[in-house]
Design an enzyme around this catalytic site. Sequence first.
Site, mmCIF file in Angstrom:
data_model
loop_
_atom_site.group_PDB
_atom_site.id
_atom_site.type_symbol
_atom_site.label_atom_id
_atom_site.label_comp_id
_atom_site.label_asym_id
_atom_site.label_seq_id
_atom_site.Cartn_x
_atom_site.Cartn_y
_atom_site.Cartn_z
ATOM 1 N N LYS A 19 30.385 -11.376 -36.107
ATOM 2 C CA LYS A 19 31.062 -12.207 -37.111
ATOM 3 C C LYS A 19 30.101 -13.326 -37.482
ATOM 4 O O LYS A 19 29.631 -14.061 -36.611
ATOM 5 C CB LYS A 19 32.332 -12.825 -36.544
ATOM 6 C CG LYS A 19 33.551 -11.929 -36.593
ATOM 7 C CD LYS A 19 34.797 -12.758 -36.268
ATOM 8 C CE LYS A 19 36.026 -11.910 -36.132
ATOM 9 N NZ LYS A 19 37.201 -12.700 -35.721
ATOM 10 N N GLU A 43 36.881 -20.017 -23.244
ATOM 11 C CA GLU A 43 36.857 -18.688 -23.888
ATOM 12 C C GLU A 43 36.736 -17.580 -22.836
ATOM 13 O O GLU A 43 37.244 -16.476 -23.019
ATOM 14 C CB GLU A 43 35.704 -18.592 -24.901
ATOM 15 C CG GLU A 43 35.698 -19.670 -25.986
ATOM 16 C CD GLU A 43 36.698 -19.439 -27.124
ATOM 17 O OE1 GLU A 43 37.512 -18.492 -27.057
ATOM 18 O OE2 GLU A 43 36.673 -20.234 -28.098
ATOM 19 N N LYS A 88 33.956 -8.561 -24.117
ATOM 20 C CA LYS A 88 33.957 -8.732 -25.575
ATOM 21 C C LYS A 88 33.338 -7.506 -26.245
ATOM 22 O O LYS A 88 33.835 -7.037 -27.267
ATOM 23 C CB LYS A 88 33.252 -10.024 -25.995
ATOM 24 C CG LYS A 88 33.300 -10.185 -27.514
ATOM 25 C CD LYS A 88 33.440 -11.565 -28.045
ATOM 26 C CE LYS A 88 33.611 -11.504 -29.567
ATOM 27 N NZ LYS A 88 33.292 -12.727 -30.257
ATOM 28 N N GLU A 143 38.524 -6.399 -36.556
ATOM 29 C CA GLU A 143 39.767 -7.068 -36.175
ATOM 30 C C GLU A 143 41.001 -6.473 -36.853
ATOM 31 O O GLU A 143 41.854 -7.180 -37.383
ATOM 32 C CB GLU A 143 39.664 -8.579 -36.469
ATOM 33 C CG GLU A 143 40.622 -9.389 -35.612
ATOM 34 C CD GLU A 143 40.410 -10.893 -35.684
ATOM 35 O OE1 GLU A 143 39.268 -11.337 -35.522
ATOM 36 O OE2 GLU A 143 41.392 -11.599 -35.905
ATOM 37 N N ARG A 179 40.924 -6.554 -31.421
ATOM 38 C CA ARG A 179 40.057 -7.746 -31.489
ATOM 39 C C ARG A 179 40.881 -9.011 -31.702
ATOM 40 O O ARG A 179 40.483 -10.102 -31.313
ATOM 41 C CB ARG A 179 38.978 -7.576 -32.571
ATOM 42 C CG ARG A 179 37.914 -8.663 -32.503
ATOM 43 C CD ARG A 179 36.654 -8.354 -33.301
ATOM 44 N NE ARG A 179 35.681 -9.429 -33.155
ATOM 45 C CZ ARG A 179 34.461 -9.419 -33.626
ATOM 46 N NH1 ARG A 179 34.013 -8.369 -34.275
ATOM 47 N NH2 ARG A 179 33.646 -10.446 -33.454
ATOM 48 N N ASN A 194 42.269 -13.971 -30.034
ATOM 49 C CA ASN A 194 42.812 -15.224 -30.574
ATOM 50 C C ASN A 194 43.839 -15.874 -29.652
ATOM 51 O O ASN A 194 44.468 -16.872 -30.020
ATOM 52 C CB ASN A 194 43.440 -14.985 -31.958
ATOM 53 C CG ASN A 194 42.388 -14.621 -32.972
ATOM 54 O OD1 ASN A 194 41.335 -15.239 -33.024
ATOM 55 N ND2 ASN A 194 42.647 -13.598 -33.766
ATOM 56 N N HIS A 230 44.401 -19.559 -29.506
ATOM 57 C CA HIS A 230 43.841 -20.108 -30.744
ATOM 58 C C HIS A 230 44.906 -20.498 -31.763
ATOM 59 O O HIS A 230 44.693 -21.410 -32.549
ATOM 60 C CB HIS A 230 42.848 -19.127 -31.360
ATOM 61 C CG HIS A 230 41.532 -19.080 -30.625
ATOM 62 N ND1 HIS A 230 41.431 -18.670 -29.320
ATOM 63 C CD2 HIS A 230 40.279 -19.418 -31.013
ATOM 64 C CE1 HIS A 230 40.170 -18.741 -28.932
ATOM 65 N NE2 HIS A 230 39.444 -19.197 -29.940
ATOM 66 N N HIS A 273 44.323 -24.120 -32.771
ATOM 67 C CA HIS A 273 43.918 -24.523 -34.125
ATOM 68 C C HIS A 273 44.792 -25.668 -34.636
ATOM 69 O O HIS A 273 44.312 -26.557 -35.335
ATOM 70 C CB HIS A 273 43.998 -23.340 -35.097
ATOM 71 C CG HIS A 273 42.887 -22.353 -34.901
ATOM 72 N ND1 HIS A 273 43.012 -21.024 -35.221
ATOM 73 C CD2 HIS A 273 41.640 -22.502 -34.404
ATOM 74 C CE1 HIS A 273 41.878 -20.395 -34.922
ATOM 75 N NE2 HIS A 273 41.031 -21.274 -34.437
ATOM 76 N N HIS A 313 36.188 -27.313 -29.695
ATOM 77 C CA HIS A 313 36.999 -26.118 -29.950
ATOM 78 C C HIS A 313 37.534 -25.512 -28.643
ATOM 79 O O HIS A 313 38.732 -25.240 -28.517
ATOM 80 C CB HIS A 313 36.173 -25.105 -30.740
ATOM 81 C CG HIS A 313 36.807 -23.763 -30.838
ATOM 82 N ND1 HIS A 313 37.918 -23.526 -31.615
ATOM 83 C CD2 HIS A 313 36.515 -22.582 -30.224
ATOM 84 C CE1 HIS A 313 38.273 -22.259 -31.484
ATOM 85 N NE2 HIS A 313 37.443 -21.672 -30.654
HETATM 86 N N1 NAD Z 1 30.970 -15.502 -34.586
HETATM 87 C C1 NAD Z 1 31.919 -15.543 -33.675
HETATM 88 O O1 NAD Z 1 32.472 -14.528 -33.249
HETATM 89 C C2 NAD Z 1 32.313 -16.870 -33.121
HETATM 90 C C3 NAD Z 1 33.114 -16.936 -31.979
HETATM 91 C C4 NAD Z 1 33.407 -18.189 -31.449
HETATM 92 C C5 NAD Z 1 32.919 -19.330 -32.067
HETATM 93 N N2 NAD Z 1 32.147 -19.224 -33.193
HETATM 94 C C6 NAD Z 1 31.615 -20.421 -33.865
HETATM 95 O O2 NAD Z 1 30.716 -21.046 -32.965
HETATM 96 C C7 NAD Z 1 30.686 -22.442 -33.257
HETATM 97 C C8 NAD Z 1 30.784 -23.197 -31.962
HETATM 98 O O3 NAD Z 1 29.686 -22.836 -31.145
HETATM 99 P P1 NAD Z 1 29.149 -23.833 -30.013
HETATM 100 O O4 NAD Z 1 30.261 -24.229 -29.145
HETATM 101 O O5 NAD Z 1 27.967 -23.158 -29.431
HETATM 102 O O6 NAD Z 1 28.762 -25.132 -30.845
HETATM 103 P P2 NAD Z 1 27.384 -25.703 -31.432
HETATM 104 O O7 NAD Z 1 26.557 -24.617 -31.967
HETATM 105 O O8 NAD Z 1 27.749 -26.825 -32.327
HETATM 106 O O9 NAD Z 1 26.685 -26.273 -30.118
HETATM 107 C C9 NAD Z 1 27.263 -27.352 -29.443
HETATM 108 C C10 NAD Z 1 26.252 -28.490 -29.229
HETATM 109 O O10 NAD Z 1 25.354 -28.122 -28.175
HETATM 110 C C11 NAD Z 1 24.008 -28.293 -28.619
HETATM 111 N N3 NAD Z 1 23.194 -27.348 -27.845
HETATM 112 C C12 NAD Z 1 23.006 -26.038 -28.078
HETATM 113 N N4 NAD Z 1 22.305 -25.498 -27.067
HETATM 114 C C13 NAD Z 1 22.044 -26.479 -26.187
HETATM 115 C C14 NAD Z 1 21.371 -26.529 -24.943
HETATM 116 N N5 NAD Z 1 20.880 -25.430 -24.377
HETATM 117 N N6 NAD Z 1 21.275 -27.732 -24.311
HETATM 118 C C15 NAD Z 1 21.846 -28.845 -24.867
HETATM 119 N N7 NAD Z 1 22.506 -28.858 -26.029
HETATM 120 C C16 NAD Z 1 22.618 -27.682 -26.678
HETATM 121 C C17 NAD Z 1 24.079 -28.056 -30.080
HETATM 122 O O11 NAD Z 1 22.959 -28.582 -30.748
HETATM 123 C C18 NAD Z 1 25.382 -28.771 -30.429
HETATM 124 O O12 NAD Z 1 25.172 -30.142 -30.535
HETATM 125 C C19 NAD Z 1 31.811 -22.721 -34.224
HETATM 126 O O13 NAD Z 1 31.271 -22.915 -35.494
HETATM 127 C C20 NAD Z 1 32.651 -21.456 -34.174
HETATM 128 O O14 NAD Z 1 33.300 -21.189 -35.384
HETATM 129 C C21 NAD Z 1 31.846 -18.025 -33.714
HETATM 130 ZN ZN ZN Z 2 37.375 -19.723 -29.917
#
Ligand code: NAD
Ligand code: ZN
Length: 352
Positions: free
Chosen positions: A134, A176, A214, A224, A228, A232, A235, A239, A252
């Site tokens: 996704k 998660e 997953k 989905e 899949r 959620n 969620h 949300h 999140h």
């Molecule tokens: N595609 C999918 O199936 C799917 C599933 C769940 C979430 N998401 C998306 O993922 C996003 C959330 O991802 P996230 O939680 O990784 O957030 P993010 O990418 O914003 O990362 C969180 C923070 O950690 C920092 N960071 C990253 N790696 C680091 C490291 N190794 N050391 C220190 N800091 C680090 C980032 O710069 C950021 O400030 C949302 O946009 C959500 O919609 C997508």
């Molecule tokens: Zn999630």
Amino acid sequence: MIVPIKLNNTHNIEYNITIDALPTLHFDTRVVVVTNPTVSELHLETLLSKIEANHLHIVTVPDGEEYKTLQTVESILNQCFTYKLDRKSLLIAFGGGVIGDMTGFTASLYQRGIDFVQIPTTLLSQVDASVGGKTGVNNSYGKNLIGAFYQPKAVYIDPSFLQTLPPREFAAGVAEVVKMAVMFDKDFFNYLQDADLTKSESIKEMIRKSVELKAWVVNQDEKEAGIRAVLNYGHTFGHVVENETNYTTYLHGEAVAIGIVMANALAVELGMLSQAEAEQIKILLEKSSLPTQYHIKNVDDFYNHFFLDKKSAQGKITFILPQGIGGNKIISNIEESTIKKVLHTFGEQVCT
Ligand SMILES: NC(=O)c1ccc[n+]([C@@H]2O[C@H](COP(=O)([O-])OP(=O)(O)OC[C@H]3O[C@@H](n4cnc5c(N)ncnc54)[C@H](O)[C@@H]3O)[C@@H](O)[C@H]2O)c1
Ligand SMILES: [Zn+2]
């Protein structure tokens, strides 16, 4: 260790998710690494020491969910043109879920689609966002409303990148993981109850099992249409919590932890989960310092928020609830009064 993805139902896409120290990667093409300043500062040097390519460029975009926009995607696309990428070129997403979602989406658009590789660096992106293809961005109408299903060529998960992750971000990823364990795997849930998640072997095992689960889900239902949606769990409520708190109070995963507790309360009310099981799940979330309490100020407002969710199609709210620990059910015909009765237990008392 390698977890295979095989999307044979829709099209013959197969690739591997490797969970191990990052190997040296050779690419006989132009490569652009997309990252942000936070990740770049901490880990880009390590990454670059592992990549061999014809031409290697770095594109850095600002850090933060608020930059997960079409505008940022366009800026990445522009830089790809500046660096003269062709249809054989490759993008590497190096960062958390925000970078992964945007890089994948950019790859799907550049000259109608070029290859990309995921190297996720947060726990949430290692166990969830980098698995399943996704991709997308947010807009003023909501989160992840613009995007594509677009699978990477490979995913490399190196748990050592997590050593620099702030504890709250780590815990958000655990939410998660708990979600997947409760929905699909009682043994994994038991494992998490006993695991010491300060130990690298336990973290690696947790990632392996989560990715396997997953991948198992995505291999059956990439788009989905069915199972899949079970991902959620937590969620639908989460949300609303995120929305009510303007996306500023909780990460999140933290909102998902609260959402899991709320979904469990509904499952207990419907006789699908015992009170003791709900308590076990709550204790597991609290073990990772995740929030499990939330005060609902106005139950009607909270309830009405469900209908703003893109997944509440045709005015019906779909709930993903646990059927015991390790089982799940998708339900969309729960009485409003039952839902509100449960919501009242999180705040505003029922007037009699
Ligand atoms: N595609 C999918 O199936 C799917 C599933 C769940 C979430 N998401 C998306 O993922 C996003 C959330 O991802 P996230 O939680 O990784 O957030 P993010 O990418 O914003 O990362 C969180 C923070 O950690 C920092 N960071 C990253 N790696 C680091 C490291 N190794 N050391 C220190 N800091 C680090 C980032 O710069 C950021 O400030 C949302 O946009 C959500 O919609 C997508
Ligand atoms: Zn999630």
